[in-house]
Write a protein that holds these residues in place. Structure first.
Motif, PDB file in Angstrom:
ATOM      1  N   CYS A 214       9.929  -0.699   0.196  1.00 34.14           N
ATOM      2  CA  CYS A 214       9.309   0.369   0.980  1.00 34.14           C
ATOM      3  C   CYS A 214       9.769   0.323   2.438  1.00 34.14           C
ATOM      4  O   CYS A 214       9.942   1.356   3.075  1.00 34.14           O
TER       5      CYS A 214
ATOM      6  N   ILE B 169       0.817  -1.219   0.000  1.00 32.30           N
ATOM      7  CA  ILE B 169       0.000   0.000   0.000  1.00 32.30           C
ATOM      8  C   ILE B 169       0.851   1.271   0.000  1.00 32.30           C
ATOM      9  O   ILE B 169       0.336   2.380  -0.035  1.00 32.30           O
ATOM     10  N   ILE B 170       2.162   1.107   0.051  1.00 34.51           N
ATOM     11  CA  ILE B 170       3.008   2.308  -0.025  1.00 34.51           C
ATOM     12  C   ILE B 170       3.383   2.604  -1.476  1.00 34.51           C
ATOM     13  O   ILE B 170       3.177   3.711  -1.964  1.00 34.51           O
ATOM     14  N   CYS B 171       3.899   1.611  -2.177  1.00 31.48           N
ATOM     15  CA  CYS B 171       4.350   1.888  -3.544  1.00 31.48           C
ATOM     16  C   CYS B 171       3.300   1.518  -4.594  1.00 31.48           C
ATOM     17  O   CYS B 171       3.499   1.769  -5.782  1.00 31.48           O
ATOM     18  N   PHE B 172       2.188   0.925  -4.148  1.00 27.60           N
ATOM     19  CA  PHE B 172       1.092   0.521  -5.037  1.00 27.60           C
ATOM     20  C   PHE B 172       1.476  -0.604  -5.987  1.00 27.60           C
ATOM     21  O   PHE B 172       0.753  -0.886  -6.929  1.00 27.60           O
ATOM     22  N   GLU B 173       2.651  -1.202  -5.791  1.00 26.87           N
ATOM     23  CA  GLU B 173       3.027  -2.312  -6.664  1.00 26.87           C
ATOM     24  C   GLU B 173       2.154  -3.524  -6.329  1.00 26.87           C
ATOM     25  O   GLU B 173       1.885  -3.792  -5.153  1.00 26.87           O
ATOM     26  N   SER B 174       1.749  -4.250  -7.378  1.00 30.24           N
ATOM     27  CA  SER B 174       1.016  -5.491  -7.126  1.00 30.24           C
ATOM     28  C   SER B 174       1.866  -6.644  -7.652  1.00 30.24           C
ATOM     29  O   SER B 174       2.951  -6.423  -8.211  1.00 30.24           O
TER      30      SER B 174
ATOM     31  N   PHE C 177       4.291  -4.806   4.079  1.00 33.20           N
ATOM     32  CA  PHE C 177       4.769  -3.886   3.043  1.00 33.20           C
ATOM     33  C   PHE C 177       5.911  -4.562   2.304  1.00 33.20           C
ATOM     34  O   PHE C 177       6.535  -5.486   2.839  1.00 33.20           O
TER      35      PHE C 177
ATOM     36  N   GLY D 198      13.039   2.048   2.641  1.00 31.31           N
ATOM     37  CA  GLY D 198      12.850   3.498   2.606  1.00 31.31           C
ATOM     38  C   GLY D 198      12.371   4.027   3.958  1.00 31.31           C
ATOM     39  O   GLY D 198      12.871   5.043   4.457  1.00 31.31           O
ATOM     40  N   HIS D 199      11.421   3.320   4.545  1.00 25.00           N
ATOM     41  CA  HIS D 199      10.865   3.727   5.835  1.00 25.00           C
ATOM     42  C   HIS D 199      11.948   3.700   6.922  1.00 25.00           C
ATOM     43  O   HIS D 199      12.118   4.657   7.686  1.00 25.00           O
TER      44      HIS D 199
END
Lengths: 561, 154
Positions: free
Chosen positions: A172, A147-152, A168, A175-176
């Motif tokens: 991501c 839900i952070i990068c929207f990659e599926s 996640f 990065g976090h």
């Protein structure tokens, strides 16, 4: 010639002990019988032996003695201590170690405290520490979308979940974690990336998602442990990474005694309780209060109140900087009398003369002027008395420190000048300078201590309150013994315990000050005039006075206790 | 700098914002900088900002979404949590930011803040004082500001 000076030094000692006896209960620690005997022996040795190695090192040892109970270590050596605590809590509470860490952290790393609140309401403290789900994990939702990068279509292995069920992708997470590490020490409190989720992120997620950042993350955990666990402190020396750990005692928060740490790496000496430079005889709390007072603007306000008055006409603040009471406001040119702030025109023969208006006389007759300005002025004068001396010794300390840095050069010069002398023969100069720095530091703080010694109880520093409490207990015991002696003294008014203490304290202070000045003078002489024996012996004498002063305060200002 | 390599997340967010806009909110990226958005929020009905349209700017910093977007009111607004420069006091724009939040959620939160000002956590103290001591007067002033500075252009 050196022997002559020597004699006079001994004179000093004897004068001191004479005074001692005459002033009833003034027997000092520094000069109790055994001590003065020891000193004489050392004095003799000093004049006979040329090589002074033994003495110098004994002086050094004496300073080191303060470091009792402190171990200096590398940061990583303290890690086992932290791990041990985490594992113990983890076992007893039957929770994963990663949950034990935030729980301990929220209880200042005190196991007992944690166990106590755990039995009260474990649900609440788990929630507060952000480990509620870590203790009772919920099943992670199977998802292949971050839900952070929207990659599926992310593979299962590339997703890292939190015990709260949110997951996640690794990228991501990286990065976090990096963003939190960039925030600095607060990264250890970072929470789950899901909005408003309060579960904390731990080394478990860091290890899974960004193992390359684990070392840095754990160094922040350790840093927090050192700072908060209550028994250790980072060496405040610039760039120094050693840790001072207190081996026994009731920890750093106990303000009843002073323990000085002596860093074995950068040689910085510091109070392990507060991290400031050693500040005996002042306790940490009192030092805090004193420093705040010195920085505080309120003293300026006091000064303004005491030394200025508003012009009765235009209200500009006017400072009186000369003796004449005939004031002319620079701003509105109004002329008035400083004493009564009345108009100057009305001041004449009929009001008792220009410089003697009756209102002034009236005020002067009052025993204690109770006006705010007068009170403020009295308080200001008192503060200035102590502060100016505190400041003077502080400056002298700085000077002595600079001189200490130059000593090595001086020592080389001295060695070259005197034929057949060895390095140990000139080392006395360094010892003397070290002693000077230390004495100046102690003297500096005796003035802050002295200031609070006479503050009325209402605004008293907490230290003093404790001291007084003890006094009143001891005083009852002692009063009987003292009475007879006091009667002999034929004193019109028996002094209160507090007054006696203050007098004794000031006596110690005065002696330390006098001998410190002597040493200062001896050391600052031109090289050719430096008298080795005199310096060596004065160093020993001064060291005794310094310790006597500190011991007097440590023993609750009770002589011979 | 990021012209050619706009992260997929920002591309997707922008697409969704345009394809499925939120009622009363519009956010359009500038053609020359796709991280910079022109935002317009309609004053919530039943609030003192009703009938007004408020322009804002929104910028996505390089480390977005790990760091929060920067948002600022361009239209003058009388609100206890917005200062004279248009800066907004909102927790999710600061310490409560989560990388799982989006432009959409941020703008919705700002709209909600307009409906429910929070004078207990003020950014502009003078405005907050009026809000607490004389709410009627505060609402009146806010309405006046809305009329004078945020009127819908016909």
């Amino acid at each position: 010639m050196s022997d002559m000076e020597y004699e006079s030094e001994e004179e000093y000692e004897y004068t001191y002990s004479d005074e001692d006896e005459s002033q009833a209960s003034y027997s000092s620690h520094a000069m109790d019988d055994s001590a003065s005997l020891e000193m004489e022996t050392e004095v003799e040795e000093g004049s006979k032996k040329r090589k002074s190695r033994g003495r110098t090192s004994s002086l050094g040892d004496a300073v080191m003695k303060d470091t009792n109970g402190i171990t200096m270590m590398n940061a990583k050596d303290i890690l086992p201590m932290m791990k041990e605590r985490i594992n113990e809590v983890s076992e007893i509470l039957n929770i994963p170690p990663s949950a034990a860490t935030p729980l301990l952290r929220s209880h200042k790393w005190t196991k007992e405290r944690l166990f106590e609140s755990f039995t009260e309401d474990d649900g609440k403290i788990k929630k507060d520490a952000g480990v509620y789900h870590r203790c009772m994990p919920v099943s992670t939702e199977e998802t292949n979308t971050c839900i952070i990068c929207f990659e599926s279509d992310i593979s299962k292995e590339q997703m890292v979940g939190m015990p709260c069920g949110h997951s996640f992708c690794i990228e991501c997470w990286k990065g976090h974690i990096q963003a939190k590490l960039d925030d600095g020490p607060s990264c250890i409190f970072a929470q789950c990336p899901y909005p408003k989720c309060e579960e904390v992120m731990t080394e478990v997620e860091v290890k899974k998602a960004a193992p390359e950042l684990l070392e840095k993350y754990e160094s922040y955990q350790l840093k927090q442990f050192v700072e908060v666990n209550g028994t250790s402190r980072w060496c405040p020396g610039p760039g120094c990474e050693r840790v001072a750990a207190l081996q026994n005692g009731s920890g750093l928060l106990d303000d009843s005694n002073l323990i000085v740490a002596d860093c074995d790496s950068c040689k910085t000496k510091f109070c392990i309780k507060c991290g400031e430079e050693p500040h005996a005889p002042l306790l940490c709390r009192a030092l805090d209060i004193w420093k705040e007072k010195c920085n505080n603007e309120s003293e300026t306000a006091n000064w303004i109140l005491a030394n200025t008055k508003p012009c009765p006409k235009c209200r500009s603040r006017i400072e009186k900087n000369q003796g004449c009471n005939h004031m002319t406001c620079q701003k509105c040119k109004y002329e008035f009398c400083w004493i009564c702030t009345g108009e100057w025109k009305e001041h004449g023969a009929n009001t008792g003369g220009y410089y003697n208006c009756n209102k002034f006389a009236q005020e002067k007759n009052k025993d204690e002027d109770q006006s705010d300005a007068a009170k403020a002025k009295r308080e200001l004068d008192r503060y200035l008395h102590y502060y100016s001396r505190y400041h003077a010794h502080s400056e002298a300390q700085k000077f002595a420190s600079r001189q200490l840095a130059d000593t090595e050069k001086k020592m080389v010069a001295l060695q070259e000048r005197r034929d057949n002398s060895t390095w140990t023969d000139v080392e006395f100069l360094k010892s003397a300078n070290e002693q000077l720095v230390e004495c100046r530091r102690v003297l500096k703080f005796t003035y802050a201590f002295g200031y609070y010694l006479t503050t009325p109880p209402k605004t008293v520093a907490p230290v003093e309150a404790v001291a007084k409490d003890e006094d009143s207990k001891k005083a009852k015991k002692k009063s009987k013994e003292d009475k007879q002696e006091e009667d002999k003294d034929e004193e019109p008014k028996p002094k209160t315990q507090q007054e006696l203490q203050k007098e004794r304290f000031e006596y110690h202070q005065e002696m330390l000050e006098r001998f410190t000045e002597n040493l200062s003078e001896l050391v600052e002489k031109p090289l050719d005039d430096i008298d080795r024996e005199a310096v060596v012996n004065q160093t020993i004498v001064v060291n005794r006075f310094m310790k006597g002063m500190i011991k007097y305060v440590e023993d609750g200002m009770e002589e011979g206790a | 700098m990021s012209g050619g390599s706009l992260p997929r997340r920002i591309v997707k967010e922008t697409q969704r914002l345009i394809a499925d806009p939120v009622a009363g909110i519009s956010a359009t990226p500038y053609a020359d900088n796709l991280r910079y958005f022109a935002v317009a929020i309609e004053g919530p009905s039943d609030s003192c900002y009703e009938e007004g349209v408020f322009q804002l700017e929104l910028f996505l910093p390089a480390d977005y979404p790990m760091a929060p977007p920067k948002v600022r009111f361009l239209t003058k607004i009388y609100h206890p949590n917005v200062d004279k420069l248009g800066r907004i006091c909102l927790d999710i724009l600061k310490e409560k930011w989560s990388p799982a939040l989006q432009i959409r959620t941020v703008l919705l939160s700002i709209q909600a803040l307009m409906s429910a000002p929070n004078p207990d956590d003020p950014l502009d103290n003078t405005v907050a004082d009026v809000w607490k001591n004389d709410e009627a007067k505060a609402l009146e002033t806010a309405r006046e500001f809305t009329k004078n500075f945020a009127a819908k252009k016909e």
